[in-house]
Design a protein around this motif. Structure first.
Motif, PDB file in Angstrom:
ATOM      1  N   ASP A   1      61.596  33.165 -25.813  1.00 47.88           N
ATOM      2  CA  ASP A   1      60.902  33.252 -24.595  1.00 47.88           C
ATOM      3  C   ASP A   1      59.547  33.876 -24.659  1.00 47.88           C
ATOM      4  OD1 ASP A   1      63.339  32.831 -23.178  1.00 47.88           O
ATOM      5  OD2 ASP A   1      63.981  34.931 -23.323  1.00 47.88           O
ATOM      6  N   LYS A   2      58.928  33.521 -25.842  1.00 40.45           N
ATOM      7  CA  LYS A   2      57.385  34.167 -26.057  1.00 40.45           C
ATOM      8  C   LYS A   2      56.523  32.604 -26.247  1.00 40.45           C
ATOM      9  CE  LYS A   2      58.432  38.721 -27.794  1.00 40.45           C
ATOM     10  NZ  LYS A   2      58.280  39.701 -28.767  1.00 40.45           N
TER      11      LYS A   2
ATOM     12  N   GLY B   1      55.587  32.566 -16.101  1.00 36.25           N
ATOM     13  CA  GLY B   1      55.941  33.974 -15.264  1.00 36.25           C
ATOM     14  C   GLY B   1      54.832  34.582 -14.410  1.00 36.25           C
TER      15      GLY B   1
ATOM     16  N   GLU C   1      62.445  38.266  -6.896  1.00 37.03           N
ATOM     17  CA  GLU C   1      61.307  38.756  -7.716  1.00 37.03           C
ATOM     18  C   GLU C   1      60.048  38.901  -6.797  1.00 37.03           C
ATOM     19  OE1 GLU C   1      62.947  36.612 -11.944  1.00 37.03           O
ATOM     20  OE2 GLU C   1      61.385  35.542 -10.647  1.00 37.03           O
TER      21      GLU C   1
ATOM     22  N   PHE D   1      51.836  37.479 -17.174  1.00 37.95           N
ATOM     23  CA  PHE D   1      52.089  38.386 -18.278  1.00 37.95           C
ATOM     24  C   PHE D   1      51.168  39.795 -17.678  1.00 37.95           C
ATOM     25  CE2 PHE D   1      48.673  36.484 -20.887  1.00 37.95           C
ATOM     26  CZ  PHE D   1      47.722  37.829 -21.070  1.00 37.95           C
TER      27      PHE D   1
ATOM     28  N   GLU E   1      67.963  49.463 -22.849  1.00 41.21           N
ATOM     29  CA  GLU E   1      67.796  48.495 -23.822  1.00 41.21           C
ATOM     30  C   GLU E   1      67.771  48.794 -24.964  1.00 41.21           C
ATOM     31  OE1 GLU E   1      63.537  46.704 -24.056  1.00 41.21           O
ATOM     32  OE2 GLU E   1      64.423  44.700 -23.811  1.00 41.21           O
TER      33      GLU E   1
ATOM     34  N   ASP F   1      71.174  39.736 -21.650  1.00 37.41           N
ATOM     35  CA  ASP F   1      70.333  39.526 -20.750  1.00 37.41           C
ATOM     36  C   ASP F   1      70.376  39.496 -19.301  1.00 37.41           C
ATOM     37  OD1 ASP F   1      68.681  39.221 -22.981  1.00 37.41           O
ATOM     38  OD2 ASP F   1      69.112  37.167 -23.389  1.00 37.41           O
TER      39      ASP F   1
ATOM     40  N   THR G   1      64.855  41.489 -15.689  1.00 40.03           N
ATOM     41  CA  THR G   1      63.998  40.298 -16.206  1.00 40.03           C
ATOM     42  C   THR G   1      62.680  40.464 -16.431  1.00 40.03           C
ATOM     43  OG1 THR G   1      63.504  39.869 -13.848  1.00 40.03           O
ATOM     44  CG2 THR G   1      65.521  38.863 -14.535  1.00 40.03           C
ATOM     45  N   ARG G   2      62.048  39.665 -17.056  1.00 37.02           N
ATOM     46  CA  ARG G   2      60.743  39.888 -17.608  1.00 37.02           C
ATOM     47  C   ARG G   2      59.731  39.713 -16.423  1.00 37.02           C
ATOM     48  NH1 ARG G   2      57.019  35.112 -20.772  1.00 37.02           N
ATOM     49  NH2 ARG G   2      55.050  36.063 -20.528  1.00 37.02           N
ATOM     50  N   ASN G   3      60.090  38.724 -15.484  1.00 40.83           N
ATOM     51  CA  ASN G   3      59.170  38.793 -14.254  1.00 40.83           C
ATOM     52  C   ASN G   3      59.466  40.011 -13.462  1.00 40.83           C
ATOM     53  OD1 ASN G   3      58.661  36.206 -14.986  1.00 40.83           O
ATOM     54  ND2 ASN G   3      60.003  35.495 -13.302  1.00 40.83           N
TER      55      ASN G   3
ATOM     56  N   ARG H   1      60.191  43.133 -14.583  1.00 42.11           N
ATOM     57  CA  ARG H   1      59.202  44.054 -15.305  1.00 42.11           C
ATOM     58  C   ARG H   1      57.860  44.123 -15.087  1.00 42.11           C
ATOM     59  NH1 ARG H   1      56.706  45.446 -19.910  1.00 42.11           N
ATOM     60  NH2 ARG H   1      57.182  47.617 -20.844  1.00 42.11           N
ATOM     61  N   SER H   2      57.243  42.704 -15.198  1.00 43.38           N
ATOM     62  CA  SER H   2      55.845  42.637 -15.075  1.00 43.38           C
ATOM     63  C   SER H   2      55.411  43.120 -13.415  1.00 43.38           C
ATOM     64  CB  SER H   2      55.471  41.135 -15.076  1.00 43.38           C
ATOM     65  OG  SER H   2      55.769  40.767 -16.445  1.00 43.38           O
TER      66      SER H   2
END
Length: 549
Positions: free
Chosen positions: A36-37, A116, A125, A330, A506, A517, A522-524, A526-527
């Motif tokens: 996912d990077k 993202g 989100e 990000f 985590e 996961d 989720t990454r979004n 957290r952002s």
């Protein structure tokens, strides 16, 4: 085929495509950064020039207008004034993504399919951004892009891809993808003027890249706009066209100019952002540095200290998390480039009493209804350590009658005087406005030019009302913003607790090798939490020590 194998196959085709098109990966390679990077550029040895890419390979407005498939129609649209340079690139990306057998397929296949940034968020989100200016900007931009797609993109794509039933119908997501690709990857490229305006085109008086002054023009200076406006337009900073030095006295001055044009540069655009960049990119016009004329190259900053297989980062500029999240998808924890924007709503000013008279005073003072403050200035609240700035001009603004002395806090106030002057003016009472107007009228009547200077207008306003109401208004603006943030998404302390709980959970899952996961943040999301926590912290810092010394 598993996803890692698919990525590896795409990467090999892309590397072959780069080589076939004249690119040189001299001391670097491109590889996957991890799950996912996406992809990044990594060192393979220590050298000065890491990568060289011909400018001919860049996707620019000039390239679109010269394209054998879409160029003719795009030139007509451009000459009619129906499209601008950025839209041309987005339209081209949308079409090439759908076209079977596109010459750009190896490159396009390497690009991310989703992003993202908030334009790609789910409703849940996006709700995490409630109370922030980023929420309003994202909703507005999504609606604007949807309208642009319905009104223009859908029709134009059908025109540019006629009669091919093997191509699926264009969707809004295709244009949204092209928009995100452009804003997250485009660079401002310093093209030589002779490259942008070829001699044979100038002789024919055909300049397909200068219609309406679009190409090569500097982007809008957004430092004085509201956050919503700035986020809707701002990208990596561009520069005005500048003259390049030449030792040849007979060289035509036009060919010595640089024209800044936005575009995508395959290969170099895989460099990710770093707070301590390891490389910069430059354009080599003559080939003196790279041996490849008219090329862009990636230059390592400290090649002797660079470890092999280390990711090579560049700088996207000093951007706060608001801009990083909006454009690139990000955020950076404790981002040192974060900033606070404070603005007095234009609509509130227009609805105020005596708005016309105050608007004239604002114009004469060159006052600003908004300001940007970097994070580094906010640690001590309103009154920071600003002793080094030059206050000679500001002192001249407090010398009308001597009844009001220069404020002792003037050299410590972190907010720009242009902004404070605006707050003084909009907060003036009717009797104060009358007094300031009278002082200026008496002054200009004694002069032939009947014109008051900027400093004299500032002095008249200061004489009439001082700073008390202006600072009260400033406090109110900051407190209102804090309430909006807290009501929309919670307090700074709550966000800090969310991030702490997530990190602990985590870590526990990793230790147990049971990281799921679906259960993790989720990454979004957290952002969003990192971004809004930073917003709350900046407003809290600006509200410290509100009592004047």
């Amino acid at each position: 085929m598993a996803a890692p194998q698919e990525d590896d196959a795409k990467l090999q085709l892309f590397l072959q495509w780069l080589q076939a098109n004249g690119c040189q990966l001299r001391c670097c390679t491109i590889k996957n950064c991890g799950p996912d990077k996406g992809f990044g550029v990594f060192s393979s040895s220590s050298d000065g020039v890491a990568m060289v890419v011909p400018l001919d390979l860049a996707i620019t407005p000039m390239r679109v207008l010269q394209d054998p498939f879409v160029g003719e129609r795009c030139r007509a649209l451009f000459e009619e004034g129906d499209v601008d340079d950025r839209f041309l690139i987005m339209l081209f990306l949308t079409v090439e993504r759908l076209r079977r057998g596109s010459l750009w397929k190896p490159y396009l296949d390497m690009l991310p399919e989703s992003f993202g940034n908030p334009l790609w968020f789910t409703e849940d989100e996006l709700a995490e951004l409630n109370g922030t200016t980023l929420y309003r900007a994202s909703v507005l931009q999504w609606k604007n892009l949807q309208a642009l797609y319905n009104d223009k993109v859908k029709v134009l794509v059908a025109e540019l891809l006629p009669g091919d039933k093997s191509i699926r119908e264009v969707k809004y997501e295709d244009f949204l993808w092209a928009n995100s690709i452009f804003w997250s990857r485009a660079l401002s490229i310093p093209f030589p003027r002779s490259y942008v305006f070829p001699e044979h085109l100038e002789q024919q008086e055909i300049n397909p890249v200068c219609h309406n002054g679009v190409f090569g023009s500097p982007m809008i200076d957004t430092s004085s706009e509201t956050t919503d406006d700035r986020l809707n337009v701002r990208h990596k900073e561009t520069k005005d066209a500048v003259d390049m030095e030449s030792s040849d006295e007979n060289l035509n001055s036009k060919s010595a100019e640089t024209v800044w044009v936005e575009g995508l540069v395959p290969g170099i655009d895989f460099c990710n952002h770093g707070l301590e960049p390891m490389a910069t990119w430059e354009v080599d016009q003559t080939g003196s540095t790279t041996g490849a004329p008219f090329s862009m190259y990636l230059m390592l900053a400290f090649p002797e200290n660079l470890e092999v297989h280390k990711e090579i980062n560049i700088s996207y500029g000093n951007k706060g998390n608001e801009e990083l999240l909006y454009l690139y998808g990000f955020v950076i924890d404790n981002n040192p480039s974060d900033f606070l924007m404070v603005h007095y709503p234009t609509e509130a000013f227009q609805n105020s009493s005596s708005s016309e008279a105050k608007e004239k005073l604002l114009m004469l003072q060159k006052a600003e209804l908004r300001c940007l403050l970097p994070k580094s200035l906010l640690h001590n609240g309103f009154f920071g350590d600003c002793n080094e700035k030059d206050n000679s001009r500001l002192h001249n603004s407090f010398s009308w009658s001597g009844q009001r002395k220069v404020p002792s806090y003037l050299h410590k106030l972190i907010f720009p005087q242009e902004f404070i002057a605006a707050l003084r003016t909009v907060s003036m009472k009717d009797n104060e406005l009358t007094q300031a107007t009278s002082l200026l009228e008496d002054l200009v009547e004694s002069r032939k030019d009947r014109q008051a200077s900027e400093a004299e207008v500032q002095a008249a306003v200061w004489e009439s009302c001082g700073d008390y109401a202006a600072l009260e208004l400033l406090v109110d603006l900051l407190r209102i913003k804090m309430l909006e943030l807290e009501e929309g998404s919670g307090t700074e302390q709550n966000d800090a607790k969310i991030l702490e709980d997530f990190c602990n959970l985590e870590l526990e899952w990793k230790l147990r090798n049971k990281l799921d996961d679906k259960k993790s943040m989720t990454r979004n999301r957290r952002s969003c939490v990192v971004y809004r926590r930073g917003r709350s912290n900046l407003h809290a810092c600006s509200c410290k020590k509100l009592n004047m010394p």
